[in-house]
Design a protein around this motif. Structure first.
Motif, short mmCIF file in Angstrom:
data_model
loop_
_atom_site.label_atom_id
_atom_site.label_comp_id
_atom_site.label_asym_id
_atom_site.label_seq_id
_atom_site.Cartn_x
_atom_site.Cartn_y
_atom_site.Cartn_z
N ARG A 62 25.06 72.39 -4.63
CA ARG A 62 25.16 71.86 -5.98
C ARG A 62 26.19 70.73 -6.04
N LEU A 63 26.22 70.06 -7.20
CA LEU A 63 27.25 69.08 -7.50
C LEU A 63 28.27 69.73 -8.43
N GLU A 64 29.56 69.48 -8.16
CA GLU A 64 30.62 70.03 -9.00
C GLU A 64 31.50 68.89 -9.50
N TYR A 65 31.69 68.84 -10.81
CA TYR A 65 32.49 67.79 -11.43
C TYR A 65 33.83 68.36 -11.89
N TYR A 66 34.92 67.72 -11.46
CA TYR A 66 36.27 68.16 -11.82
C TYR A 66 36.94 67.04 -12.63
N PRO A 67 37.04 67.20 -13.95
CA PRO A 67 37.69 66.17 -14.77
C PRO A 67 39.16 66.01 -14.40
N SER A 68 39.70 64.86 -14.67
CA SER A 68 41.11 64.60 -14.40
C SER A 68 41.98 65.54 -15.22
N GLY A 69 43.03 66.04 -14.58
CA GLY A 69 44.00 66.86 -15.30
C GLY A 69 43.60 68.30 -15.52
N THR A 70 42.57 68.78 -14.82
CA THR A 70 42.15 70.17 -14.99
C THR A 70 41.58 70.70 -13.69
N ASP A 71 41.68 72.03 -13.49
CA ASP A 71 41.07 72.68 -12.33
C ASP A 71 39.67 73.19 -12.65
N SER A 72 39.27 73.10 -13.92
CA SER A 72 37.95 73.58 -14.32
C SER A 72 36.87 72.65 -13.79
N SER A 73 35.75 73.24 -13.44
CA SER A 73 34.65 72.43 -12.92
C SER A 73 33.43 72.58 -13.81
N PHE A 74 32.56 71.59 -13.72
CA PHE A 74 31.27 71.63 -14.41
C PHE A 74 30.19 71.51 -13.37
N PHE A 75 29.25 72.44 -13.37
CA PHE A 75 28.12 72.40 -12.44
C PHE A 75 26.91 73.00 -13.12
N VAL A 132 8.35 68.71 -21.55
CA VAL A 132 9.65 68.69 -22.21
C VAL A 132 10.45 67.52 -21.65
N THR A 133 10.92 66.66 -22.53
CA THR A 133 11.81 65.56 -22.17
C THR A 133 13.19 65.85 -22.74
N GLY A 134 14.21 65.75 -21.88
CA GLY A 134 15.57 66.02 -22.31
C GLY A 134 16.39 64.74 -22.33
N ILE A 135 17.09 64.50 -23.45
CA ILE A 135 17.91 63.30 -23.62
C ILE A 135 19.38 63.68 -23.42
N GLU A 136 20.06 62.94 -22.54
CA GLU A 136 21.49 63.15 -22.30
C GLU A 136 22.18 61.80 -22.27
N SER A 137 23.26 61.67 -23.04
CA SER A 137 23.92 60.37 -23.19
C SER A 137 25.01 60.13 -22.16
N ASN A 138 25.53 61.19 -21.51
CA ASN A 138 26.59 61.00 -20.53
C ASN A 138 26.00 60.93 -19.12
N PRO A 139 26.29 59.87 -18.37
CA PRO A 139 25.66 59.70 -17.05
C PRO A 139 26.03 60.79 -16.05
N VAL A 140 27.26 61.31 -16.11
CA VAL A 140 27.65 62.37 -15.18
C VAL A 140 26.89 63.66 -15.49
N THR A 141 26.85 64.03 -16.76
CA THR A 141 26.11 65.23 -17.16
C THR A 141 24.64 65.08 -16.80
N ALA A 142 24.06 63.92 -17.10
CA ALA A 142 22.65 63.69 -16.79
C ALA A 142 22.37 63.84 -15.30
N LEU A 143 23.25 63.29 -14.47
CA LEU A 143 23.08 63.39 -13.02
C LEU A 143 23.15 64.83 -12.55
N ILE A 144 24.18 65.55 -12.97
CA ILE A 144 24.36 66.93 -12.51
C ILE A 144 23.22 67.83 -12.95
N VAL A 145 22.80 67.68 -14.20
CA VAL A 145 21.71 68.52 -14.71
C VAL A 145 20.38 68.12 -14.09
N ARG A 146 20.14 66.82 -13.95
CA ARG A 146 18.88 66.38 -13.33
C ARG A 146 18.76 66.89 -11.89
N GLU A 147 19.84 66.75 -11.11
CA GLU A 147 19.81 67.24 -9.74
C GLU A 147 19.68 68.76 -9.70
#
Length: 265
Positions: A62-75, A132-147
Motif C-alpha cells: 500500500r501507499l502510506e501518507y505521513y503529514p508534516s508534524g505528525t506520526d499518524s498515517s493515512f492509507f 460509480v464515479t468518485g470525485i476527490e479534490s485532493n491529489p494525494v487522497t485521490a492517488l492513495i484511494v485510486r491505487e
C-alpha cells in the motif's frame, strides 16, 4: 494552483517491486510535486525534520501518507464496506443502498469520495452493468484511494470487483458537475467532511490535513439537481442543518451520529 510538494520514499526494507512502483509513481503522477528520497535507515520523524515536508511511503502492499508534524498515517482500507457488503448479501439490507434505492445498472456520482467506503457499497449495489464515479479534490487522497481500489485484495471477491469498477476523478465536484449534461446520472451522493465528524473519528487522524471541509452550497446543489435523474442523497452529522436548509427528507439513525437525507427529483 501550485502542486503540493511531497517526499516520495520507500519502506525500510524495499523489495525490487517496491522500488519499481516508486519510480512509476514519480514518472506518471502529474498532480503532485514528488521529491524522491532514498529511505536508507531514516525514520519518518528524521525525514520530516530534514525536509519539512509530508512523506508518501511506498510499502509492499500500500501507499502510506505521513503529514508534516505528525506520526499518524493515512492509507487506503475498504473499512466498513467489507462487513456492510457481506451483511447486505446475507439479508439484502444496507441503509445507504435502501435510501438511494440503488439497483443493478444504475449510474452514481459520489461527489465526496474521501476514503471510498460508501462508493464501494454503491458500486456493489449497481453491479457490473452500473457505474460509480468518485470525485476527490485532493491529489494525494485521490492517488492513495485510486491505487488502493486497484490493488487491495480481499477474501470476498464481490468486494474486490466493486472496488475495481469505481472510476476516480481528481477535480472539484462543482467543476465536474458543471461539465455534465443534464439528467445524465441516476443518483448523486454527498458526504461533506466536516470538522466535527473528522474530530470524532480517531482512525482518520492522518486524513485531517488532506480533508476538504468546503460545505455543500446552493450553487453545487443546483448543479446536482440539473445533472441527477432520480435523486440526490446526503449523509451528514445529526447536528447538521443541511437537511432542513435544502429540503432533504431526513432518515434518522438512532445507533449512528450520521444521518441520511434524500431529495427526490
Amino acid at each position: 494552483m501550485d502542486k503540493q510538494k511531497v517526499i516520495l520514499t520507500t519502506c525500510l526494507r524495499p523489495t525490487e517491486d517496491v522500488k519499481i512502483r516508486r519510480q512509476q509513481l514519480f514518472e506518471t503522477e502529474q498532480n503532485i510535486d514528488f521529491a524522491v528520497v532514498e529511505r536508507k535507515k531514516l525514520s519518518l520523524p528524521a525525514l520530516h525534520e530534514q525536509h519539512q515536508l509530508p512523506v508518501l511511503v511506498v510499502d509492499k502492499n500500500r501507499l502510506e501518507y505521513y503529514p508534516s508534524g505528525t506520526d499518524s498515517s493515512f492509507f487506503f482500507h475498504p473499512s466498513s464496506a467489507v462487513f456492510r457488503i457481506k451483511q447486505f448479501d446475507r439479508d439484502g439490507h444496507d441503509p445507504l443502498i435502501a435510501i438511494a434505492r440503488l439497483q443493478e445498472g444504475m449510474t452514481v456520482l459520489d461527489c465526496t469520495l474521501g476514503l471510498g467506503a460508501d462508493a464501494i457499497i454503491m458500486s456493489h449495489a449497481v453491479g457490473q452493468s452500473g457505474q460509480v464515479t468518485g470525485i476527490e479534490s485532493n491529489p494525494v487522497t485521490a492517488l492513495i484511494v485510486r491505487e488502493g481500489l486497484r490493488q487491495w485484495i480481499e477474501g470476498y471477491s464481490p468486494i474486490v470487483e466493486a472496488m475495481r469498477r469505481i472510476n476516480v476523478q481528481l477535480t472539484e465536484h462543482f467543476t465536474y458537475l458543471k461539465q455534465c449534461t443534464s439528467n445524465s446520472v441516476d443518483v448523486i451522493y454527498f458526504d461533506p467532511m466536516f470538522e466535527k465528524t473528522i474530530s470524532e473519528s480517531t482512525h482518520l487522524d492522518g486524513l485531517r490535513q488532506l480533508a476538504n471541509y468546503e460545505p455543500l452550497t446552493e450553487h453545487v446543489l443546483a448543479e446536482a439537481k440539473r445533472v441527477a435523474r432520480q435523486r440526490i442523497v446526503l449523509k451528514a452529522h445529526f447536528e447538521s442543518d443541511l437537511f432542513e436548509r435544502y429540503g432533504f427528507e431526513r432518515t434518522k439513525r438512532k445507533s449512528s451520529k450520521l444521518h441520511y437525507g434524500v431529495l427526490e427529483l
